[in-house]
Design a protein around this motif. Structure first.
Motif, PDB file in Angstrom:
ATOM      1  N   PHE A  26      -0.671   0.602   3.073  1.00  0.00           N
ATOM      2  CA  PHE A  26      -0.059   1.556   2.158  1.00  0.00           C
ATOM      3  C   PHE A  26      -0.192   2.992   2.659  1.00  0.00           C
ATOM      4  O   PHE A  26       0.704   3.823   2.438  1.00  0.00           O
ATOM      5  N   TRP A 219       5.453   4.369  -4.762  1.00  0.00           N
ATOM      6  CA  TRP A 219       4.770   3.114  -5.068  1.00  0.00           C
ATOM      7  C   TRP A 219       3.577   2.895  -4.145  1.00  0.00           C
ATOM      8  O   TRP A 219       2.524   2.396  -4.573  1.00  0.00           O
ATOM      9  N   SER A 220       3.722   3.269  -2.888  1.00  0.00           N
ATOM     10  CA  SER A 220       2.608   3.143  -1.941  1.00  0.00           C
ATOM     11  C   SER A 220       1.452   4.052  -2.351  1.00  0.00           C
ATOM     12  O   SER A 220       0.283   3.647  -2.309  1.00  0.00           O
ATOM     13  N   THR A 223      -0.249   2.717  -5.499  1.00  0.00           N
ATOM     14  CA  THR A 223      -1.035   1.525  -5.179  1.00  0.00           C
ATOM     15  C   THR A 223      -2.321   1.880  -4.448  1.00  0.00           C
ATOM     16  O   THR A 223      -3.400   1.383  -4.785  1.00  0.00           O
ATOM     17  N   LEU A 227      -5.158   1.152  -7.034  1.00  0.00           N
ATOM     18  CA  LEU A 227      -5.728  -0.144  -6.655  1.00  0.00           C
ATOM     19  C   LEU A 227      -6.763  -0.020  -5.540  1.00  0.00           C
ATOM     20  O   LEU A 227      -7.906  -0.475  -5.689  1.00  0.00           O
TER      21      LEU A 227
END
Length: 298
Positions: A26, A219-220, A223, A227
């Motif tokens: 990512f 989104w990367s 994340t 996350l």
């Protein structure tokens, strides 16, 4: 450890390794469009926004306010600088290569603890240091060149960036042990991400991209921030609590397996037998230098 605790520990262990292994993927996906500094800054800022409400809900604000100076400083050293260095590195060498170099953190940690804290390693750990650093030399010497590649940057600079990042991790570990009192892990995790955000804010604004990031980059970033940083910290500290620090540390050895697999599957990266052999040598040295494995009779 009961059977249920053992199963829970193993599940957390595998999930954490898989999550941290994906962070290299990512970071690369975001950094190729945004650049290293904005990628790192957004990662820690998103992680801070994610962790702060959880810390406040746990009632830990007073602890952070009391010890904010060392906690914020260690955040710059343990997250801000290393994340920027790795974001730079993964643009110029493979994510699998970067993750293997990341596995040397306990090697540098043992050296820094020896020089700074006087924690002299045993013979077994000294042998491990020699083996581990030998593996780094073999790996870097075989793949790192000061001749610019297709990206326009010599791979050797990316290798040096990874090793500088692992040195930052090692320095922050000894600094924490010496200067930060025992605090709830969530306080250190949240405060460190706030400190990293403040440290990277101005450089990231200076080198900001001249266009709005694409949806895939956002989104990367989300994340890798939520996350791979926020959730991963929570899992890691839970793993320490349930399985102990020694077992938790071994997650470092499994991270490259996932990172290499992700790089091959999603980025089309190639893995050579030499890379795997050197990686095995590094992991052997790391396991000895960290005391997780000992020579017979030592």
């Amino acid at each position: 450890m009961t059977t249920s605790h053992a199963k829970g520990w193993l599940a957390d262990f595998l999930i954490l390794a898989a999550i941290w292994g994906s962070s290299f993927l990512f970071m690369r996906m975001a950094a190729v469009e945004l650049g290293a500094l904005p990628t790192a800054a957004m990662r820690v800022a998103i992680a801070a926004v994610f962790l702060l409400p959880i810390m406040l809900a746990k009632g830990h604000w007073a602890e952070l306010r009391r010890h904010w100076k060392p906690v914020l400083f260690v955040g710059a050293l343990n997250s801000g600088i290393p994340f920027a260095l790795y974001s730079f590195a993964v643009m110029h060498i493979t994510t699998g290569f970067s993750s293997i170099l990341n596995a040397t953190v306990p090697l540098f940690g043992a050296v820094v603890a020896w020089l700074w804290l006087g924690d002299k390693p045993s013979l077994s750990r000294t042998v491990g240091l020699a083996i581990g650093f030998g593996g780094v030399v073999l790996l870097a010497g075989g793949q790192a060149s000061f001749k610019p590649n297709a990206s326009g940057i010599a791979p050797a600079w990316a290798v040096l960036a990874c090793l500088a990042a692992t040195t930052c991790y090692a320095l922050s570990a000894s600094f924490t042990k010496k200067h930060i009192p025992s605090l709830p892990p969530l306080v250190t995790a949240t405060g460190s991400q706030i400190g990293a955000t403040l440290a990277l804010l101005l450089p990231a604004l200076w080198w900001r991209p001249d266009h709005w990031p694409s949806a895939s980059v956002w989104w990367s970033l989300i994340t890798v921030g939520v996350l791979c940083t926020g959730v991963a910290y929570i899992l890691y500290f839970r793993l320490i609590e349930v399985a102990g620090p020694a077992r938790a540390l071994t997650v470092t050895f499994l991270v490259p397996v996932f990172a290499i697999a992700y790089g091959v599957l999603f980025l089309g990266e190639t893995v050579t037998a030499w890379m795997l052999l050197c990686g095995a040598v590094i992991l052997l040295g790391t396991s000895l230098s960290s005391g997780l494995v000992k020579l017979p009779g030592r």
